[in-house]
Design a protein around this motif. Structure first.
Motif, PDB file in Angstrom:
ATOM      1  N   ILE A 121       7.405   7.286  -4.343  1.00 29.49           N
ATOM      2  CA  ILE A 121       6.758   7.038  -3.048  1.00 29.49           C
ATOM      3  C   ILE A 121       7.591   7.593  -1.901  1.00 29.49           C
ATOM      4  CG2 ILE A 121       5.500   5.034  -3.881  1.00 29.49           C
ATOM      5  CD1 ILE A 121       7.553   3.258  -2.417  1.00 29.49           C
ATOM      6  N   ASP A 122       8.632   8.303  -2.208  1.00 27.50           N
ATOM      7  CA  ASP A 122       9.601   8.826  -1.252  1.00 27.50           C
ATOM      8  C   ASP A 122       9.005   9.935  -0.389  1.00 27.50           C
ATOM      9  OD1 ASP A 122      11.988   9.519   0.012  1.00 27.50           O
ATOM     10  OD2 ASP A 122      13.113   9.657  -1.844  1.00 27.50           O
TER      11      ASP A 122
ATOM     12  N   LEU B 281      -2.802   5.078  -3.710  1.00 25.80           N
ATOM     13  CA  LEU B 281      -3.439   6.386  -3.775  1.00 25.80           C
ATOM     14  C   LEU B 281      -2.501   7.248  -4.607  1.00 25.80           C
ATOM     15  CD1 LEU B 281      -4.915   7.078  -0.210  1.00 25.80           C
ATOM     16  CD2 LEU B 281      -6.120   6.453  -2.313  1.00 25.80           C
ATOM     17  N   VAL B 282      -2.937   7.550  -5.833  1.00 30.17           N
ATOM     18  CA  VAL B 282      -2.118   8.276  -6.797  1.00 30.17           C
ATOM     19  C   VAL B 282      -2.412   9.767  -6.646  1.00 30.17           C
ATOM     20  CG1 VAL B 282      -1.495   8.534  -9.222  1.00 30.17           C
ATOM     21  CG2 VAL B 282      -2.264   6.294  -8.357  1.00 30.17           C
ATOM     22  N   PHE B 283      -1.366  10.517  -6.309  1.00 27.27           N
ATOM     23  CA  PHE B 283      -1.506  11.951  -6.080  1.00 27.27           C
ATOM     24  C   PHE B 283      -1.179  12.719  -7.348  1.00 27.27           C
ATOM     25  CE2 PHE B 283      -1.634  10.356  -1.915  1.00 27.27           C
ATOM     26  CZ  PHE B 283      -2.138  11.342  -1.082  1.00 27.27           C
ATOM     27  N   PRO B 284      -1.922  13.805  -7.622  1.00 27.42           N
ATOM     28  CA  PRO B 284      -1.726  14.566  -8.849  1.00 27.42           C
ATOM     29  C   PRO B 284      -0.523  15.517  -8.748  1.00 27.42           C
ATOM     30  CG  PRO B 284      -3.469  15.571  -7.583  1.00 27.42           C
ATOM     31  CD  PRO B 284      -3.041  14.328  -6.831  1.00 27.42           C
TER      32      PRO B 284
ATOM     33  N   THR C  71       0.846  -1.191   0.000  1.00 28.58           N
ATOM     34  CA  THR C  71       0.000   0.000   0.000  1.00 28.58           C
ATOM     35  C   THR C  71       0.880   1.239   0.000  1.00 28.58           C
ATOM     36  OG1 THR C  71      -1.793   1.176   1.127  1.00 28.58           O
ATOM     37  CG2 THR C  71      -0.262  -0.047   2.529  1.00 28.58           C
ATOM     38  N   GLU C  72       0.578   2.162  -0.898  1.00 22.31           N
ATOM     39  CA  GLU C  72       1.457   3.329  -1.049  1.00 22.31           C
ATOM     40  C   GLU C  72       0.692   4.584  -1.407  1.00 22.31           C
ATOM     41  OE1 GLU C  72       4.575   3.194  -0.339  1.00 22.31           O
ATOM     42  OE2 GLU C  72       5.123   1.094  -0.578  1.00 22.31           O
ATOM     43  N   PHE C  73       1.226   5.701  -0.937  1.00 20.42           N
ATOM     44  CA  PHE C  73       0.923   7.006  -1.500  1.00 20.42           C
ATOM     45  C   PHE C  73       1.955   7.156  -2.613  1.00 20.42           C
ATOM     46  CE2 PHE C  73      -0.179   8.193   3.082  1.00 20.42           C
ATOM     47  CZ  PHE C  73      -1.535   8.022   2.896  1.00 20.42           C
ATOM     48  N   ILE C  74       1.504   7.468  -3.829  1.00 13.77           N
ATOM     49  CA  ILE C  74       2.407   7.482  -4.968  1.00 13.77           C
ATOM     50  C   ILE C  74       2.115   8.693  -5.842  1.00 13.77           C
ATOM     51  CG2 ILE C  74       0.884   5.930  -6.277  1.00 13.77           C
ATOM     52  CD1 ILE C  74       3.442   4.641  -7.463  1.00 13.77           C
ATOM     53  N   SER C  75       3.163   9.348  -6.305  1.00 17.23           N
ATOM     54  CA  SER C  75       2.984  10.474  -7.220  1.00 17.23           C
ATOM     55  C   SER C  75       2.647   9.926  -8.601  1.00 17.23           C
ATOM     56  CB  SER C  75       4.255  11.330  -7.280  1.00 17.23           C
ATOM     57  OG  SER C  75       5.303  10.616  -7.909  1.00 17.23           O
TER      58      SER C  75
END
Length: 188
Positions: free
Chosen positions: A16-17, A143-146, A7-11
């Motif tokens: 994911i850094d 969760l892909v961040f814009p 599970t990741e927050f990802i740009s």
């Protein structure tokens, strides 16, 4: 057999850094750059309730262990559940409640063979890449961040030797702040 979920927050460009803090020049990009919309984060609460164990690399453990135990309301289930740190270099016994060290991906494969709820992997780019290359990942919660960060640790290896994986989209949602939830099963 247990399911292993990364599970990741990802740009949008795969970084994911340092999503909440850390050493990346834009550390905290998840909350500094994108307005908060509660619905976008509901998957995080569900993960915590459904997980049977948490798996992390040494660096993530060293970042989480001093902070998460004091966040009783936010991380009660994570604090109580079994946690495993994959490390060949960690020598001190973990101080975070119910945490054990595993030394190899073979040990992770053994954990998957046991009974219990899903094993959830937070952070740990190197670990996630190793798990994927070893064929141990069953699902991705992204969760892909814009935002485009341009550089930093990436979820997926950027080399020709990385293992090919076909993914099946099993859940998706888009939120008013531009975040996209994408849940993928690894097709075997």
């Amino acid at each position: 057999m247990r399911t292993l979920i990364v599970t990741e927050f990802i740009s949008l460009d795969g970084v994911i850094d340092s999503p909440g803090g850390g050493t990346h020049p834009r550390a905290g990009w998840t909350f500094k750059e994108v307005p908060f919309v509660a619905e976008a984060y509901e998957i995080k609460g569900t993960e915590q309730l459904e997980a049977g164990a948490m798996l992390m690399g040494r660096v993530s453990y060293e970042e989480f262990a001093p902070v998460w135990p004091s966040m009783v309301e936010d991380f009660a289930q994570y604090n109580a559940m079994p946690k495993y740190v994959v490390s060949t270099t960690l020598t001190e016994e973990p101080t975070w409640n119910n945490t054990s060290i595993v030394r190899s991906l073979d040990d992770v494969a053994d954990l998957k063979q046991g009974d219990g709820g899903p094993i959830i992997v937070h952070g740990s780019a190197t670990l996630a890449q190793g798990l994927a290359a070893a064929g141990l990942v069953d699902r991705y919660h992204l969760l892909v961040f814009p935002v485009l960060l341009g550089a930093g640790k990436r979820l997926f290896a950027d080399d020709a030797g990385a293992q090919f994986a076909k993914l099946e989209l099993v859940e998706q949602a888009a939120y008013e702040n531009g975040i996209i939830k994408a849940v993928y099963d690894v097709v075997r």
